[in-house]
Design a protein around this motif. Structure first.
Motif, PDB file in Angstrom:
ATOM      1  N   ASP A 196      17.419  16.543   4.703  1.00  0.00           N
ATOM      2  CA  ASP A 196      18.175  17.248   3.666  1.00  0.00           C
ATOM      3  C   ASP A 196      19.256  18.165   4.228  1.00  0.00           C
ATOM      4  O   ASP A 196      20.034  18.749   3.462  1.00  0.00           O
ATOM      5  CB  ASP A 196      17.224  18.081   2.797  1.00  0.00           C
ATOM      6  CG  ASP A 196      16.347  17.215   1.899  1.00  0.00           C
ATOM      7  OD1 ASP A 196      16.786  16.092   1.561  1.00  0.00           O
ATOM      8  OD2 ASP A 196      15.233  17.650   1.554  1.00  0.00           O
ATOM      9  N   MET A 197      19.309  18.309   5.541  1.00  0.00           N
ATOM     10  CA  MET A 197      20.311  19.181   6.147  1.00  0.00           C
ATOM     11  C   MET A 197      21.649  18.456   6.275  1.00  0.00           C
ATOM     12  O   MET A 197      21.708  17.233   6.379  1.00  0.00           O
ATOM     13  CB  MET A 197      19.834  19.649   7.525  1.00  0.00           C
ATOM     14  CG  MET A 197      18.566  20.477   7.486  1.00  0.00           C
ATOM     15  SD  MET A 197      17.976  20.964   9.133  1.00  0.00           S
ATOM     16  CE  MET A 197      19.198  22.199   9.550  1.00  0.00           C
ATOM     17  N   SER A 198      22.718  19.229   6.254  1.00  0.00           N
ATOM     18  CA  SER A 198      24.058  18.652   6.380  1.00  0.00           C
ATOM     19  C   SER A 198      24.317  18.238   7.828  1.00  0.00           C
ATOM     20  O   SER A 198      23.604  18.657   8.751  1.00  0.00           O
ATOM     21  CB  SER A 198      25.107  19.673   5.945  1.00  0.00           C
ATOM     22  OG  SER A 198      25.148  20.759   6.864  1.00  0.00           O
ATOM     23  N   VAL A 199      25.346  17.422   8.011  1.00  0.00           N
ATOM     24  CA  VAL A 199      25.725  17.017   9.370  1.00  0.00           C
ATOM     25  C   VAL A 199      26.093  18.248  10.195  1.00  0.00           C
ATOM     26  O   VAL A 199      25.753  18.345  11.377  1.00  0.00           O
ATOM     27  CB  VAL A 199      26.905  16.020   9.332  1.00  0.00           C
ATOM     28  CG1 VAL A 199      27.402  15.715  10.743  1.00  0.00           C
ATOM     29  CG2 VAL A 199      26.493  14.731   8.638  1.00  0.00           C
ATOM     30  N   GLU A 200      26.778  19.202   9.567  1.00  0.00           N
ATOM     31  CA  GLU A 200      27.163  20.423  10.272  1.00  0.00           C
ATOM     32  C   GLU A 200      25.938  21.207  10.741  1.00  0.00           C
ATOM     33  O   GLU A 200      25.924  21.756  11.859  1.00  0.00           O
ATOM     34  CB  GLU A 200      28.022  21.309   9.364  1.00  0.00           C
ATOM     35  CG  GLU A 200      29.419  20.767   9.086  1.00  0.00           C
ATOM     36  CD  GLU A 200      29.425  19.644   8.051  1.00  0.00           C
ATOM     37  OE1 GLU A 200      28.385  19.423   7.379  1.00  0.00           O
ATOM     38  OE2 GLU A 200      30.468  18.981   7.917  1.00  0.00           O
ATOM     39  N   GLU A 201      24.908  21.263   9.914  1.00  0.00           N
ATOM     40  CA  GLU A 201      23.687  21.976  10.291  1.00  0.00           C
ATOM     41  C   GLU A 201      22.973  21.264  11.431  1.00  0.00           C
ATOM     42  O   GLU A 201      22.462  21.900  12.361  1.00  0.00           O
ATOM     43  CB  GLU A 201      22.763  22.109   9.075  1.00  0.00           C
ATOM     44  CG  GLU A 201      23.274  23.090   8.040  1.00  0.00           C
ATOM     45  CD  GLU A 201      22.445  23.075   6.769  1.00  0.00           C
ATOM     46  OE1 GLU A 201      22.257  24.156   6.185  1.00  0.00           O
ATOM     47  OE2 GLU A 201      21.999  21.985   6.347  1.00  0.00           O
ATOM     48  N   LYS A 202      22.950  19.930  11.381  1.00  0.00           N
ATOM     49  CA  LYS A 202      22.321  19.180  12.486  1.00  0.00           C
ATOM     50  C   LYS A 202      23.107  19.356  13.786  1.00  0.00           C
ATOM     51  O   LYS A 202      22.523  19.466  14.858  1.00  0.00           O
ATOM     52  CB  LYS A 202      22.194  17.703  12.105  1.00  0.00           C
ATOM     53  CG  LYS A 202      21.095  17.427  11.079  1.00  0.00           C
ATOM     54  CD  LYS A 202      20.888  15.961  10.883  1.00  0.00           C
ATOM     55  CE  LYS A 202      21.857  15.383   9.882  1.00  0.00           C
ATOM     56  NZ  LYS A 202      21.368  15.400   8.506  1.00  0.00           N
ATOM     57  N   GLU A 203      24.415  19.402  13.659  1.00  0.00           N
ATOM     58  CA  GLU A 203      25.238  19.618  14.862  1.00  0.00           C
ATOM     59  C   GLU A 203      24.993  21.011  15.439  1.00  0.00           C
ATOM     60  O   GLU A 203      25.045  21.209  16.660  1.00  0.00           O
ATOM     61  CB  GLU A 203      26.718  19.432  14.523  1.00  0.00           C
ATOM     62  CG  GLU A 203      27.645  19.562  15.719  1.00  0.00           C
ATOM     63  CD  GLU A 203      27.304  18.608  16.854  1.00  0.00           C
ATOM     64  OE1 GLU A 203      27.396  19.039  18.020  1.00  0.00           O
ATOM     65  OE2 GLU A 203      26.929  17.444  16.591  1.00  0.00           O
ATOM     66  N   GLU A 204      24.706  21.975  14.575  1.00  0.00           N
ATOM     67  CA  GLU A 204      24.396  23.325  15.051  1.00  0.00           C
ATOM     68  C   GLU A 204      23.102  23.320  15.872  1.00  0.00           C
ATOM     69  O   GLU A 204      22.996  23.997  16.892  1.00  0.00           O
ATOM     70  CB  GLU A 204      24.273  24.280  13.864  1.00  0.00           C
ATOM     71  CG  GLU A 204      24.182  25.742  14.264  1.00  0.00           C
ATOM     72  CD  GLU A 204      24.214  26.684  13.075  1.00  0.00           C
ATOM     73  OE1 GLU A 204      24.194  27.911  13.316  1.00  0.00           O
ATOM     74  OE2 GLU A 204      24.249  26.217  11.927  1.00  0.00           O
ATOM     75  N   ILE A 205      22.115  22.547  15.415  1.00  0.00           N
ATOM     76  CA  ILE A 205      20.864  22.412  16.174  1.00  0.00           C
ATOM     77  C   ILE A 205      21.147  21.793  17.537  1.00  0.00           C
ATOM     78  O   ILE A 205      20.684  22.283  18.575  1.00  0.00           O
ATOM     79  CB  ILE A 205      19.852  21.541  15.408  1.00  0.00           C
ATOM     80  CG1 ILE A 205      19.466  22.172  14.077  1.00  0.00           C
ATOM     81  CG2 ILE A 205      18.595  21.303  16.263  1.00  0.00           C
ATOM     82  CD1 ILE A 205      18.650  21.250  13.180  1.00  0.00           C
ATOM     83  N   ILE A 206      21.916  20.716  17.540  1.00  0.00           N
ATOM     84  CA  ILE A 206      22.202  20.002  18.780  1.00  0.00           C
ATOM     85  C   ILE A 206      22.988  20.883  19.744  1.00  0.00           C
ATOM     86  O   ILE A 206      22.730  20.898  20.953  1.00  0.00           O
ATOM     87  CB  ILE A 206      22.945  18.688  18.473  1.00  0.00           C
ATOM     88  CG1 ILE A 206      21.990  17.730  17.765  1.00  0.00           C
ATOM     89  CG2 ILE A 206      23.497  18.047  19.750  1.00  0.00           C
ATOM     90  CD1 ILE A 206      22.668  16.549  17.153  1.00  0.00           C
ATOM     91  N   SER A 207      23.933  21.649  19.218  1.00  0.00           N
ATOM     92  CA  SER A 207      24.709  22.560  20.062  1.00  0.00           C
ATOM     93  C   SER A 207      23.800  23.610  20.697  1.00  0.00           C
ATOM     94  O   SER A 207      23.980  23.976  21.863  1.00  0.00           O
ATOM     95  CB  SER A 207      25.808  23.248  19.238  1.00  0.00           C
ATOM     96  OG  SER A 207      26.756  22.304  18.776  1.00  0.00           O
TER      97      SER A 207
END
Length: 253
Positions: free
Chosen positions: A58-69
Motif C-alpha cells: 500500500d506504500m507509494s513508490v516514493e515511500e519504498k524508495e525512501e526505505i531503499i535509500s
C-alpha cells in the motif's frame, strides 16, 4: 505558522518511527544484541513477512524508495563492520575486498527505478504492462557472500513491493542476521514497517523445507551450491537460482 501537508506527513512518520522503537516487538536478543526481524520459528517469520508485505504493497513508490535509500546509507556506514564480521565468521575473503563489495551493493543494486510501466498501442487498442509483486519471497543465502547477498536481495525485492524470508547458510549465520537487522533498522528509521526482511535464529534443512512449502511464500530465490539450487528449482514454485559456475535462471510455475 502554516504547515504544509508534506511537513505534517513527515512529523507523523517520525512519531510512528519513535513508537516502533519503543515496541521492539520483532527483535530477538542474541549475545546482548537485538536483531530485528529474527524469529525462532520459521512459520512465525513467514507470518510476519506476510503481514508486512500487505503494508508495503500500500506504500507509494516514493515511500519504498525512501526505505531503499535508508538501506543504502546504512550499508555504506557499516560496510567495514559487515566485512569484518563476514571474514571473521566464515574465514573466507579479505576485509578490504568485502568492504568494496558492500559499497557496490549499496550503490549499484537496482531499486524502484527498474519499475517501468510499458504501454503498447496499435490498431486494436492499447495494452498497458505494469510490474506486480509476488508477495513473500523465500531466499536461501550462501556462506561465501552472506551479508552482500541478503542486502542485495532485500533492496531488489522491497523495491518491487515484496518482503523476503531468509534461510541463511549456518556457516555465516550471524553475518546474515546482522544484515537482516540492518534492513529493518533502516526501515524503522524512516517510519516504515518492520519485518520487510526476516530470518530464523537456527536455519536448518527443516526450516528450509517449511519455507519452500509454505503457501504464503510465492517465489523461491537461492544463491548457493549446485545441489541446493537444483532442489529449489525443483520446488514446484517460481524460482531463481544461482549456483557455483551456473548463471541465474528462472523457472516458471
Amino acid at each position: 505558522m502554516n504547515i504544509s501537508e508534506k511537513e505534517i506527513e513527515g512529523i507523523v512518520r517520525q512519531v510512528i518511527a519513535g513508537m516502533a522503537v519503543s515496541e521492539a516487538s520483532s527483535g530477538m536478543v542474541i549475545d546482548g544484541k537485538t536483531y530485528l526481524g529474527v524469529f525462532e520459528d520459521m512459520n512465525d517469520a513467514i507470518d510476519a513477512a506476510w503481514k508486512a508485505q500487505k503494508k508495503l504493497y500500500d506504500m507509494s513508490v516514493e515511500e519504498k524508495e525512501e526505505i531503499i535509500s535508508a538501506i543504502r546509507r546504512l550499508i555504506l556506514e557499516e560496510a567495514e563492520t559487515l566485512a569484518r564480521l563476514g571474514v571473521s565468521e566464515t574465514g573466507m575473503g579479505r576485509v578490504e575486498h568485502k568492504i568494496l563489495k558492500h559499497r557496490y551493493v549499496a550503490q549499484k543494486t537496482p531499486g524502484t527505478e527498474d519499475l517501468v510501466t510499458e504501454a503498447i498501442t496499435g490498431d486494436k487498442g492499447l495494452t498497458l504492462l505494469e510490474l506486480a509483486p509476488f508477495g513473500v519471497i523465500g531466499a536461501m543465502t550462501p556462506s561465501t557472500n552472506p551479508s552482500e547477498t541478503v542486502l542485495c536481495n532485500s533492496i531488489g525485492m522491497i523495491a518491487g513491493s515484496n518482503t523476503v524470508v531468509f534461510n541463511p547458510h549456518p556457516g555465516a549465520l550471524m553475518t546474515s542476521l546482522y544484515a537482516v537487522d540492518l534492513v529493518n533498522r533502516a526501515a524503522r528509521s524512516v517510519g516504515a514497517p518492520e519485518n520487510l526482511a526476516v530470518a530464523v535464529r537456527k536455519p536448518t534443512m527443516e526450516t528450509s523445507d517449511i519455507m519452500m512449502k509454505s503457501p504464503k511464500v510465492r517465489m523461491i530465490c537461492c544463491t548457493g551450491g549446485p545441489g541446493v539450487v537444483r532442489a529449489v528449482l525443483s520446488s514446484g514454485k517460481k524460482a531463481i537460482g544461482a549456483g557455483a559456475g551456473n548463471p541465474p535462471v528462472i523457472v516458471d510455475d
